[in-house]
Design a protein around this motif. Structure first.
Motif, PDB file in Angstrom:
ATOM      1  N   GLY A 113       9.438   0.007 -25.436  1.00  0.00           N
ATOM      2  CA  GLY A 113      10.779   0.427 -25.052  1.00  0.00           C
ATOM      3  C   GLY A 113      11.840  -0.508 -25.600  1.00  0.00           C
ATOM      4  O   GLY A 113      12.885  -0.069 -26.076  1.00  0.00           O
ATOM      5  N   GLU A 114      11.587  -1.799 -25.560  1.00  0.00           N
ATOM      6  CA  GLU A 114      12.545  -2.769 -26.095  1.00  0.00           C
ATOM      7  C   GLU A 114      12.758  -2.548 -27.586  1.00  0.00           C
ATOM      8  O   GLU A 114      13.893  -2.582 -28.075  1.00  0.00           O
ATOM      9  CB  GLU A 114      12.058  -4.191 -25.840  1.00  0.00           C
ATOM     10  N   LYS A 115      11.687  -2.323 -28.334  1.00  0.00           N
ATOM     11  CA  LYS A 115      11.819  -2.070 -29.774  1.00  0.00           C
ATOM     12  C   LYS A 115      12.622  -0.798 -30.026  1.00  0.00           C
ATOM     13  O   LYS A 115      13.446  -0.743 -30.941  1.00  0.00           O
ATOM     14  CB  LYS A 115      10.446  -1.974 -30.425  1.00  0.00           C
ATOM     15  N   LEU A 116      12.395   0.225 -29.207  1.00  0.00           N
ATOM     16  CA  LEU A 116      13.141   1.475 -29.357  1.00  0.00           C
ATOM     17  C   LEU A 116      14.624   1.272 -29.080  1.00  0.00           C
ATOM     18  O   LEU A 116      15.476   1.748 -29.831  1.00  0.00           O
ATOM     19  CB  LEU A 116      12.565   2.549 -28.435  1.00  0.00           C
ATOM     20  N   VAL A 117      14.950   0.562 -27.996  1.00  0.00           N
ATOM     21  CA  VAL A 117      16.355   0.341 -27.647  1.00  0.00           C
ATOM     22  C   VAL A 117      17.038  -0.500 -28.720  1.00  0.00           C
ATOM     23  O   VAL A 117      18.171  -0.204 -29.125  1.00  0.00           O
ATOM     24  CB  VAL A 117      16.498  -0.303 -26.250  1.00  0.00           C
ATOM     25  N   MET A 118      16.378  -1.536 -29.202  1.00  0.00           N
ATOM     26  CA  MET A 118      16.982  -2.396 -30.231  1.00  0.00           C
ATOM     27  C   MET A 118      17.258  -1.589 -31.503  1.00  0.00           C
ATOM     28  O   MET A 118      18.327  -1.727 -32.105  1.00  0.00           O
ATOM     29  CB  MET A 118      16.064  -3.583 -30.537  1.00  0.00           C
ATOM     30  N   ASP A 119      16.320  -0.751 -31.904  1.00  0.00           N
ATOM     31  CA  ASP A 119      16.529   0.078 -33.085  1.00  0.00           C
ATOM     32  C   ASP A 119      17.662   1.067 -32.842  1.00  0.00           C
ATOM     33  O   ASP A 119      18.495   1.302 -33.714  1.00  0.00           O
ATOM     34  CB  ASP A 119      15.243   0.823 -33.452  1.00  0.00           C
ATOM     35  N   CYS A 120      17.724   1.611 -31.654  1.00  0.00           N
ATOM     36  CA  CYS A 120      18.764   2.578 -31.299  1.00  0.00           C
ATOM     37  C   CYS A 120      20.154   1.938 -31.359  1.00  0.00           C
ATOM     38  O   CYS A 120      21.108   2.558 -31.848  1.00  0.00           O
ATOM     39  CB  CYS A 120      18.483   3.137 -29.907  1.00  0.00           C
ATOM     40  N   LEU A 121      20.281   0.716 -30.877  1.00  0.00           N
ATOM     41  CA  LEU A 121      21.564   0.018 -30.955  1.00  0.00           C
ATOM     42  C   LEU A 121      22.006  -0.123 -32.412  1.00  0.00           C
ATOM     43  O   LEU A 121      23.170   0.101 -32.750  1.00  0.00           O
ATOM     44  CB  LEU A 121      21.467  -1.355 -30.287  1.00  0.00           C
ATOM     45  N   LEU A 127      15.404  -4.028 -18.491  1.00  0.00           N
ATOM     46  CA  LEU A 127      15.470  -4.111 -19.944  1.00  0.00           C
ATOM     47  C   LEU A 127      16.909  -3.972 -20.425  1.00  0.00           C
ATOM     48  O   LEU A 127      17.391  -4.787 -21.216  1.00  0.00           O
ATOM     49  CB  LEU A 127      14.592  -3.033 -20.583  1.00  0.00           C
ATOM     50  N   TYR A 128      17.596  -2.949 -19.949  1.00  0.00           N
ATOM     51  CA  TYR A 128      18.975  -2.726 -20.392  1.00  0.00           C
ATOM     52  C   TYR A 128      19.855  -3.925 -20.063  1.00  0.00           C
ATOM     53  O   TYR A 128      20.643  -4.381 -20.895  1.00  0.00           O
ATOM     54  CB  TYR A 128      19.560  -1.467 -19.757  1.00  0.00           C
ATOM     55  N   GLU A 129      19.718  -4.466 -18.877  1.00  0.00           N
ATOM     56  CA  GLU A 129      20.538  -5.606 -18.475  1.00  0.00           C
ATOM     57  C   GLU A 129      20.204  -6.840 -19.315  1.00  0.00           C
ATOM     58  O   GLU A 129      21.095  -7.591 -19.715  1.00  0.00           O
ATOM     59  CB  GLU A 129      20.383  -5.861 -16.981  1.00  0.00           C
ATOM     60  N   ARG A 130      18.927  -7.045 -19.613  1.00  0.00           N
ATOM     61  CA  ARG A 130      18.513  -8.174 -20.446  1.00  0.00           C
ATOM     62  C   ARG A 130      19.079  -8.054 -21.854  1.00  0.00           C
ATOM     63  O   ARG A 130      19.388  -9.061 -22.501  1.00  0.00           O
ATOM     64  CB  ARG A 130      16.983  -8.251 -20.477  1.00  0.00           C
ATOM     65  N   LEU A 131      19.249  -6.804 -22.328  1.00  0.00           N
ATOM     66  CA  LEU A 131      19.777  -6.577 -23.671  1.00  0.00           C
ATOM     67  C   LEU A 131      21.304  -6.499 -23.712  1.00  0.00           C
ATOM     68  O   LEU A 131      21.881  -6.213 -24.750  1.00  0.00           O
ATOM     69  CB  LEU A 131      19.169  -5.296 -24.260  1.00  0.00           C
TER      70      LEU A 131
END
Length: 163
Positions: free
Chosen positions: A96-104, A130-134
């Motif tokens: 999920g973290e990899k997906l969110v980072m790529d999405c950003l 996860l969202y808050e950490r990012l």
């Protein structure tokens, strides 16, 4: 596990639909209630601004995906929205973290200025942490904004991140 996030192509479609439908059937995160078929899935994913697919590098096995699209139109068209799905069997591996980072990154590359999540279910603690950490910022809480699969309502928490 060596996970890479790639742009969606039709060869991933069947597995993307399977993973998407897992989340829909769980009834605790996505607002959709109808599962995708090959026909509706092909149309759905093709209609997005961008779709990313998390694959295991050596086997090319699909383990997650995201969709990215405008959240609104006109004067609010610079705000995008996204949804993420990780295969039940691959959860807990930071996909999920990899997906969110790529999405950003993709959101910015596609000309958006803000990524906004309209309806993060309050009990989805892994996603919220996860969202808050990012660096996402919670905008508040909408009481009883999401109807769970069992019929009870939970609060939703909108989030945003400047791109």
């Amino acid at each position: 596990m060596n996970i890479v996030v790639r742009k969606y192509t039709e060869k991933y479609l069947k597995e993307m639909i399977r993973i998407w439908n897992e989340v829909v059937e769980e009834g605790i995160a996505f607002p959709q209630e109808e599962c995708l078929t090959i026909e509706t899935g092909e149309e759905f994913f093709a209609s997005q601004t961008y779709c990313g697919v998390a694959v295991e590098a050596s086997s090319a096995a699909v383990c997650g995906l995201y969709i990215l699209h405008p959240n609104n139109v006109g004067r609010c068209g610079h705000i995008c929205n996204a949804s993420y799905a990780v295969s039940r069997d691959a959860r807990g591996q930071h996909i999920g973290e990899k997906l969110v980072m790529d999405c950003l990154m993709q959101g910015k590359e596609h000309g958006f200025g803000v990524l906004q999540f309209n309806a993060v279910v309050s009990s989805n603690l892994h996603a919220r942490h996860l969202y808050e950490r990012l660096g996402f910022i919670q905008l508040g809480t909408i009481p009883k904004g999401f109807r769970m699969k069992d019929g009870h309502y939970e609060d939703i928490c909108p989030y945003y991140h400047e791109l």
